[in-house]
Write an enzyme that holds these catalytic residues in place. Structure first.
Site, PDB file in Angstrom:
ATOM      1  CG  ASP A  78      -0.213  -0.046   2.544  1.00 28.50           C
ATOM      2  OD1 ASP A  78       0.832  -0.716   2.615  1.00 28.50           O
ATOM      3  OD2 ASP A  78      -0.683   0.581   3.504  1.00 28.50           O
ATOM      4  CG  ASP A 115       6.810   5.078   2.266  1.00 27.85           C
ATOM      5  OD1 ASP A 115       6.974   3.858   2.454  1.00 27.85           O
ATOM      6  OD2 ASP A 115       6.333   5.844   3.126  1.00 27.85           O
ATOM      7  CD  GLU A 145       4.356   0.227   6.634  1.00 26.14           C
ATOM      8  OE1 GLU A 145       5.270   0.539   7.430  1.00 26.14           O
ATOM      9  OE2 GLU A 145       3.815   1.054   5.858  1.00 26.14           O
ATOM     10  CD  GLU A 146       2.896   3.802   4.582  1.00 26.53           C
ATOM     11  OE1 GLU A 146       2.955   4.270   5.732  1.00 26.53           O
ATOM     12  OE2 GLU A 146       3.842   3.861   3.787  1.00 26.53           O
ATOM     13  CG  HIS A 457       3.766   9.261   5.110  1.00 28.10           C
ATOM     14  ND1 HIS A 457       3.559   8.777   6.393  1.00 28.10           N
ATOM     15  CD2 HIS A 457       4.243   8.207   4.410  1.00 28.10           C
ATOM     16  CE1 HIS A 457       3.916   7.509   6.441  1.00 28.10           C
ATOM     17  NE2 HIS A 457       4.341   7.141   5.249  1.00 28.10           N
TER      18      HIS A 457
END
Length: 486
Positions: A78, A115, A145-146, A457
């Site tokens: 993700d 990322d 994961e995020e 992000h």
């Protein structure tokens, strides 16, 4: 053909371009997962999937290297969905649009997903490139994961066969990561009361925007503005004096991203509207002075909106604003053991108001469990003072450094042979999945490497093209240098 096709190494960049073309924000990775599984089967590779959706692909060793220790390359599926306010983009439907800007690859108005898309692409490129020599190989791609490390939490023992795991989620070429922070989510829920907006009040929207945002771990120490904190600071200073009635407050979108924008919908006595606008301009100048080196585009906008029927009572307004203003944010403590590394921090990430409650969501990170406990206790105490309900959940462990790790030493030796310099051994103030992998695979030797990625992000995310080539050179050399089984 993607613009990235002109870049080297191939097929890494072509695979990354394909990843960008398939929407894959957290909880929406299935289309990408299905594509990868289909692609792997076309390559004649063995594939498997576990109960939480993690993907495992196996490739036999290069002829003559069957006796090497088996290795797993690991990335997460993700990406973080963040966009600029003027960008029209649905992360669940629209592809990411990467483009080349000099030495960097960026995305048009959104996060790029380097990322961990570059790491994922590198693992798949190893599978696709017959010229890369390696021992028995596995590629592990984890889910979601995020937003909670769902895949890592669900990883079962005895599924992986590897003795060594190479995590590809680091974001600085020339650094080897041997440890990371753990984390925990913390939510304060404050009951609020509302009443009719008095006659003679004008509805206004106060927006604080233009902040850079960023990764709530890797960027927490660099002095970026947090929109939730900055807007609540203004409201705390002036709400009582101007008799502001708070109708709504929203800020941030993800608990692991430093919030770039916050919005307060207000009702203001007509006689105080000019004073509010003047104070907002004065506050903007203050923030520009304080944050001039970090936040070049900060702005505060006051505009008219449709009238709201209900606003928080003065008591609810004061409690909410006080709780927001007193909640700590940023670095709590730097590490004494790892110089230059943040030990404990928190990010006041997402704030929202409903009819009868306000929610404040934070993400706490620390290299040590007691650091997380300390911040949880501090926020719990603040919640008790404000009369808020508090919940800490989603606790995940840090990855404790192992100075005697053979694979870490091997990465260092390989890097020095390739580039003639010694890499930095680091612990990262962010959550890597290695800490969770240690529970089902306690004896697995782990290390994390990656290319240089800045602004993760946030819509400023970019990956350095040359560093991807250096990372690829290290990764492929490392796979060939893995020692034989004892």
């Amino acid at each position: 053909m993607s613009e990235l096709s002109q870049l080297s190494p191939q097929p890494l960049w072509d695979i990354f371009a394909k990843i960008c073309s398939i929407p894959h924000p957290s909880y929406h990775e299935e289309a990408l997962a299905e594509h990868i599984l289909s692609w792997a089967k076309e390559q004649g590779l063995t594939t498997d999937r576990d109960a939480v959706g993690n993907i495992l692909i196996r490739k036999p060793a290069t002829a003559g290297l069957e006796n090497l220790k088996p290795v797993a390359l690991q990335a997460h599926l993700d990406m973080v969905p963040q966009k600029n306010n003027d960008t029209v983009h649905d992360f669940t439907k629209d592809p990411i649009q990467p483009w080349i800007d000099g030495e960097w690859v960026k995305a048009r108005g959104t996060t790029l997903g380097a990322d961990n898309g570059i790491g994922m692409a590198s693992a798949l490129a190893v599978l696709a490139d017959a010229s890369v020599e390696h021992g028995p190989l596995e590629v592990l791609l984890t889910m979601t994961e995020e937003t909670g490390m769902v895949g890592a939490f669900g990883l079962q023992p005895n599924w992986l066969q590897a003795d060594i795991l190479i995590n590809t989620d680091s974001e600085e070429e020339g650094e080897i990561y041997m440890g990371c922070a753990g984390g925990i989510d913390f939510t304060s829920t404050l009951a609020i009361s509302r009443e009719a907006v008095p006659a003679g009040y004008e509805p206004l929207k106060l927006t604080l925007k233009g902040l850079k945002g960023g990764h709530s771990g890797c960027d927490i120490h660099v002095g970026l503005g947090n929109a939730n904190k900055l807007l609540s600071r203004f409201l705390f200073a002036h709400a009582k004096a101007l008799d502001l009635r708070l109708v709504d407050f929203t800020g941030g979108t993800l608990r692991n991203a430093i919030p770039r924008e916050a919005v307060a919908t207000l009702a203001v006595p007509a006689d105080n509207v000019d004073a509010l606008k003047s104070l907002a301009l004065s506050y903007l100048e203050t923030l520009k002075s304080e944050l001039s080196l970090k936040e070049k585009n900060i702005n505060i906008v006051v505009e008219n909106v449709a009238a709201g029927d209900q606003a928080l009572t003065a008591a609810s307004r004061d409690t909410f604003i006080a709780l927001m203003n007193s909640t700590p944010n940023g670095v709590i403590r730097n590490s004494d053991v790892m110089k230059g590394v943040v030990e404990t921090s928190l990010n006041l990430g997402v704030v929202s108001l409903k009819d009868d409650e306000a929610k404040i969501n934070c993400l706490i990170r620390s290299l040590i469990d007691s650091g997380k406990d300390y911040v949880v206790e501090m926020l719990t105490a603040l919640g008790e003072l404000a009369g808020a309900k508090t919940v800490a959940k989603g606790n995940y462990p840090g990855w404790q450094p192992d100075a005697s790790s053979p694979v870490m030493a091997l990465v260092g030796e390989t890097y020095k042979k390739l580039f003639g310099k010694t890499p930095n051994i680091q612990v990262i103030h962010a959550g890597l999945e290695c800490g969770l992998f240690k529970k089902p695979y306690p004896d697995m030797d782990m290390v994390s490497i990656g290319p240089t990625i800045t602004g993760p992000h946030s819509p400023d995310e970019q990956v350095h093209i040359e560093s991807v080539g250096l990372y690829w050179k290290l990764l492929t050399a490392l796979l060939k240098a893995i020692p034989a089984k004892s």
